[in-house]
Design a protein around this motif. Structure first.
Motif, PDB file in Angstrom:
ATOM      1  N   SER A  91     -49.205 -13.683 -10.445  1.00  0.00           N
ATOM      2  CA  SER A  91     -48.640 -13.864 -11.269  1.00  0.00           C
ATOM      3  C   SER A  91     -49.224 -13.148 -12.056  1.00  0.00           C
ATOM      4  O   SER A  91     -48.622 -11.582 -13.301  1.00  0.00           O
ATOM      5  N   ASP A  92     -50.060 -13.653 -12.238  1.00  0.00           N
ATOM      6  CA  ASP A  92     -51.167 -12.324 -13.573  1.00  0.00           C
ATOM      7  C   ASP A  92     -51.596 -11.208 -12.568  1.00  0.00           C
ATOM      8  O   ASP A  92     -51.237 -10.222 -13.495  1.00  0.00           O
ATOM      9  N   THR A  93     -51.932 -11.146 -12.182  1.00  0.00           N
ATOM     10  CA  THR A  93     -52.275 -10.034 -11.014  1.00  0.00           C
ATOM     11  C   THR A  93     -51.096  -8.414 -11.202  1.00  0.00           C
ATOM     12  O   THR A  93     -51.186  -7.532 -11.813  1.00  0.00           O
TER      13      THR A  93
ATOM     14  N   ALA B 221     -48.386  -8.653 -13.699  1.00  0.00           N
ATOM     15  CA  ALA B 221     -48.475  -8.894 -15.076  1.00  0.00           C
ATOM     16  C   ALA B 221     -49.651  -7.496 -15.205  1.00  0.00           C
ATOM     17  O   ALA B 221     -49.225  -6.291 -16.096  1.00  0.00           O
TER      18      ALA B 221
ATOM     19  N   GLU C 113     -58.220 -12.927  -8.024  1.00  0.00           N
ATOM     20  CA  GLU C 113     -57.772 -14.329  -8.718  1.00  0.00           C
ATOM     21  C   GLU C 113     -58.799 -15.367  -8.260  1.00  0.00           C
ATOM     22  O   GLU C 113     -59.133 -15.564  -7.179  1.00  0.00           O
TER      23      GLU C 113
ATOM     24  N   ASP D 195     -55.412 -17.127 -18.971  1.00  0.00           N
ATOM     25  CA  ASP D 195     -54.170 -18.148 -19.973  1.00  0.00           C
ATOM     26  C   ASP D 195     -54.663 -18.864 -21.384  1.00  0.00           C
ATOM     27  O   ASP D 195     -56.007 -19.309 -21.262  1.00  0.00           O
TER      28      ASP D 195
ATOM     29  N   GLU E 119     -48.917 -14.020 -17.130  1.00  0.00           N
ATOM     30  CA  GLU E 119     -47.932 -13.537 -16.566  1.00  0.00           C
ATOM     31  C   GLU E 119     -46.678 -13.524 -16.958  1.00  0.00           C
ATOM     32  O   GLU E 119     -45.605 -12.476 -17.364  1.00  0.00           O
ATOM     33  N   ASN E 120     -46.841 -13.796 -18.765  1.00  0.00           N
ATOM     34  CA  ASN E 120     -45.469 -13.988 -19.560  1.00  0.00           C
ATOM     35  C   ASN E 120     -45.118 -12.901 -20.496  1.00  0.00           C
ATOM     36  O   ASN E 120     -44.902 -12.741 -21.333  1.00  0.00           O
TER      37      ASN E 120
END
Length: 183
Positions: free
Chosen positions: A12-14, A16, A27, A55, A93-94
């Motif tokens: 999810s971070d990738t 974003a 990752e 994060d 990711e947010n």
């Protein structure tokens, strides 16, 4: 295209990061960073350089410390907690694409063993230690300097590690004191 590979925690971070910039990621797959991931990061460091973007929480800091210890010389990008939180969930990711781009424009390279330019007395006088609002003040300082939130001991180390000058420190303090605390 960002030259360095960006170390993130998960898929999810990738997603974003790729929404925000053109870059390759590695990752970690969570906070248990294994030997194969460290080997990939070390190779990336040799060939292209590495930016750690984890994060802004305890697990992200743990990953950052593990990778930094095993692969010296990494660059660090930080997203403030307020910019990485959605519905109580904290994570890269947010973050908005702009928050990610801002973090990547303001990377810091760590210099292990760098001399401290700001002393513990300075932190005490600035209300970063043993002060009723020390945690809030440290969060605001970390956000302004782009070095992330940390406790007092970590702040002392991080200011030295990233070579934060007395002028940068004083400028950030002035902003905090003039505009109130903005964490």
């Amino acid at each position: 295209m960002i030259k360095e590979l960006i170390v993130v925690e998960g898929k999810s971070d990738t997603v974003a990061v790729k929404r925000a910039v053109e870059a390759d990621t590695i990752e970690t797959g969570g906070s248990a960073v294994d030997r194969t991931v460290i080997a990939k990061i070390a190779l990336a460091m040799e060939r292209r350089g590495v930016i750690i973007l984890t994060d802004p929480d305890h697990a992200g800091e743990r990953i950052r410390k593990i990778v930094s210890a095993k692969v010296p010389g990494c660059k660090h990008a930080f997203i403030p907690e307020k910019d990485a939180t959605r519905k109580g969930d904290i994570g890269v990711e947010n973050a908005s694409p702009e928050a990610i781009r801002h973090a990547l424009r303001n990377v810091h390279t760590s210099f292990e063993g760098a001399p401290a330019l700001i002393g513990l007395d300075d932190l005490m006088a600035a209300g970063m230690l043993v002060h009723p609002r020390a945690a809030e003040r440290r969060m605001a300082l970390g956000n302004l300097l782009g070095i992330g939130y940390c406790n007092g001991k970590q702040l002392y180390k991080r200011l030295a590690m990233f070579g934060i000058t007395r002028e940068e420190f004083a400028g950030a303090l002035a902003q905090i004191d003039q505009g109130g605390i903005t964490s």
